[in-house]
Design an enzyme around this catalytic site. Sequence first.
Site, PDB file in Angstrom:
ATOM      1  N   ARG A 164     -23.114 -31.973  44.286  1.00  0.00           N
ATOM      2  CA  ARG A 164     -23.380 -32.589  42.962  1.00  0.00           C
ATOM      3  C   ARG A 164     -22.228 -32.433  41.978  1.00  0.00           C
ATOM      4  NH1 ARG A 164     -27.918 -33.312  44.970  1.00  0.00           N
ATOM      5  NH2 ARG A 164     -26.502 -34.241  46.430  1.00  0.00           N
ATOM      6  N   CYS A 212     -33.943 -35.111  39.247  1.00  0.00           N
ATOM      7  CA  CYS A 212     -33.947 -33.647  39.291  1.00  0.00           C
ATOM      8  C   CYS A 212     -33.163 -33.087  38.110  1.00  0.00           C
ATOM      9  CB  CYS A 212     -33.333 -33.167  40.601  1.00  0.00           C
ATOM     10  SG  CYS A 212     -34.434 -33.434  42.003  1.00  0.00           S
ATOM     11  N   GLU A 295     -28.587 -29.900  36.406  1.00  0.00           N
ATOM     12  CA  GLU A 295     -27.955 -31.095  36.970  1.00  0.00           C
ATOM     13  C   GLU A 295     -27.912 -32.175  35.887  1.00  0.00           C
ATOM     14  OE1 GLU A 295     -29.005 -32.634  40.955  1.00  0.00           O
ATOM     15  OE2 GLU A 295     -29.249 -34.570  39.985  1.00  0.00           O
TER      16      GLU A 295
HETATM   17  N1  EPU Z   1     -40.923 -28.640  46.772  1.00  0.00           N
HETATM   18  C1  EPU Z   1     -41.988 -27.891  46.329  1.00  0.00           C
HETATM   19  N2  EPU Z   1     -42.563 -28.247  45.151  1.00  0.00           N
HETATM   20  C2  EPU Z   1     -42.151 -29.298  44.422  1.00  0.00           C
HETATM   21  C3  EPU Z   1     -41.051 -30.063  44.885  1.00  0.00           C
HETATM   22  C4  EPU Z   1     -40.450 -29.716  46.083  1.00  0.00           C
HETATM   23  O1  EPU Z   1     -42.402 -26.938  46.945  1.00  0.00           O
HETATM   24  O2  EPU Z   1     -42.732 -29.567  43.365  1.00  0.00           O
HETATM   25  C5  EPU Z   1     -40.307 -28.299  48.057  1.00  0.00           C
HETATM   26  C6  EPU Z   1     -40.609 -29.379  49.096  1.00  0.00           C
HETATM   27  O3  EPU Z   1     -41.826 -29.134  49.727  1.00  0.00           O
HETATM   28  C7  EPU Z   1     -39.452 -29.246  50.037  1.00  0.00           C
HETATM   29  C8  EPU Z   1     -38.322 -28.773  49.169  1.00  0.00           C
HETATM   30  O4  EPU Z   1     -38.906 -28.292  47.957  1.00  0.00           O
HETATM   31  O5  EPU Z   1     -39.697 -28.250  50.990  1.00  0.00           O
HETATM   32  C9  EPU Z   1     -37.299 -29.862  48.881  1.00  0.00           C
HETATM   33  O6  EPU Z   1     -37.890 -30.951  48.182  1.00  0.00           O
HETATM   34  P1  EPU Z   1     -37.346 -32.442  48.308  1.00  0.00           P
HETATM   35  O7  EPU Z   1     -37.342 -32.891  49.693  1.00  0.00           O
HETATM   36  O8  EPU Z   1     -38.082 -33.252  47.308  1.00  0.00           O
HETATM   37  O9  EPU Z   1     -35.820 -32.360  47.947  1.00  0.00           O
HETATM   38  P2  EPU Z   1     -35.085 -31.744  46.682  1.00  0.00           P
HETATM   39  O10 EPU Z   1     -34.092 -30.780  47.195  1.00  0.00           O
HETATM   40  O11 EPU Z   1     -36.036 -31.286  45.650  1.00  0.00           O
HETATM   41  C10 EPU Z   1     -33.098 -33.463  46.659  1.00  0.00           C
HETATM   42  C11 EPU Z   1     -32.304 -34.010  45.518  1.00  0.00           C
HETATM   43  C12 EPU Z   1     -33.000 -35.232  44.974  1.00  0.00           C
HETATM   44  C13 EPU Z   1     -33.177 -36.273  46.079  1.00  0.00           C
HETATM   45  C14 EPU Z   1     -34.000 -35.623  47.205  1.00  0.00           C
HETATM   46  C15 EPU Z   1     -34.208 -36.539  48.391  1.00  0.00           C
HETATM   47  C16 EPU Z   1     -31.237 -32.161  44.307  1.00  0.00           C
HETATM   48  C17 EPU Z   1     -31.303 -31.277  43.111  1.00  0.00           C
HETATM   49  N3  EPU Z   1     -32.245 -33.031  44.449  1.00  0.00           N
HETATM   50  O12 EPU Z   1     -34.332 -33.039  46.118  1.00  0.00           O
HETATM   51  O13 EPU Z   1     -32.147 -35.785  43.999  1.00  0.00           O
HETATM   52  O14 EPU Z   1     -33.852 -37.423  45.593  1.00  0.00           O
HETATM   53  O15 EPU Z   1     -33.289 -34.452  47.663  1.00  0.00           O
HETATM   54  O16 EPU Z   1     -32.998 -36.998  48.881  1.00  0.00           O
HETATM   55  O17 EPU Z   1     -30.281 -32.091  45.068  1.00  0.00           O
HETATM   56  C18 EPU Z   1     -31.628 -35.964  41.728  1.00  0.00           C
HETATM   57  O18 EPU Z   1     -30.550 -35.437  42.037  1.00  0.00           O
HETATM   58  O19 EPU Z   1     -31.895 -36.361  40.585  1.00  0.00           O
HETATM   59  C19 EPU Z   1     -32.638 -36.087  42.748  1.00  0.00           C
HETATM   60  C20 EPU Z   1     -33.868 -36.477  42.499  1.00  0.00           C
END
Ligand code: EPU
Length: 303
Positions: A164, A212, A295
């Site tokens: 990022r 995020c 972020e």
């Molecule tokens: N999780 C929870 N509770 C929640 C949300 C997530 O326990 O309320 C857990 C999920 O169960 C999972 C893990 O956290 O095990 C990861 O969640 P997710 O797959 O949604 O991915 P993320 O790491 O939260 C990242 C990017 C997103 C992008 C998604 C999908 C970052 C900070 N975020 O989210 O990017 O859309 O992968 O590709 O890197 C953004 O940058 O604005 C953004 C939304």
Amino acid sequence: MASAISSLPIERDAPVWTWFRAGGRADRLARPRSLEELRACLGCGDAVRVLGRGANLLVDDEGVGGLVVSLEAPVWREVRFGPRGRVVAGAGADLAKLIHQTSRRGLGGLEVLGGVPATVGGAVRMNAGGRYGEICEVVESVRAVTPGGEAVELSGEQAGFAYRSSALSGLIVVEVTFRLLQDEPSVLRNRLLAIMQAKKGSQPLSERSAGCCFKNPTLERDVEEVGRAGERIAAGLLIDRAGCKAMAVGGASVSERHANFIVAQREARARDVIELMGHVAERVEERFGVRLERELVVWGRGR
Ligand code: EPU
């Protein structure tokens, strides 16, 4: 230089559109129509900030000083398709549209960013991405302008991409060359649809938010029931496990669907979002000893 800026319309007290649809205005906003006009903006003596799609941005309620520049004139949005998977896109080009254009032509690599609302310049500068991939994987080179108005070209390697972030923060990106891979349009389309579907299921996409709010942190030491030192952990998971879901300040609340999203009600102020982020970060640090890094980009006076 002085002549270019004097002929360039500058809006005063201009609204800055962000996905939160909350927050303040820009003292001055320019939409340069050429490299010469962009250079004139840079030479005006004020701090210059570039506005993309406003999808990862919040402007403080008191507004933002300096000069906000929007690369929305046609010259910044051009897309050219070259041989061997090369695609050259202006910094102001819409990423979502570009993903559809390239996928339809059987050019793969950008579809992993399905559902990321951004301009090409903003996405590259922040190295947008997620669990399916990051934009840096397909960036061959970046053309940019320094604060002094000098044109520079950097290879993907020189752009210093990391999670990022990039080393492009002090520059104004004007054009990006992507190197994409031939694939079946139907395969790319299905991959894009699957990614969009997954996001719809786990993210509050129809609400007012900036995606995020926090970067996913790398653990500095082992954290019981979370992960081991060196592992990158989802901030959403930490925020959720710290019991922050539905925490609220004024018109801003932590999304019930995805804890790393803050969603804004109609009456929300930027301050509500900023304060709530502070409470969330504090709670996560208390619970897990992990410091979350923003972020979300916040513009304000003196920040
Ligand atoms: N999780 C929870 N509770 C929640 C949300 C997530 O326990 O309320 C857990 C999920 O169960 C999972 C893990 O956290 O095990 C990861 O969640 P997710 O797959 O949604 O991915 P993320 O790491 O939260 C990242 C990017 C997103 C992008 C998604 C999908 C970052 C900070 N975020 O989210 O990017 O859309 O992968 O590709 O890197 C953004 O940058 O604005 C953004 C939304």
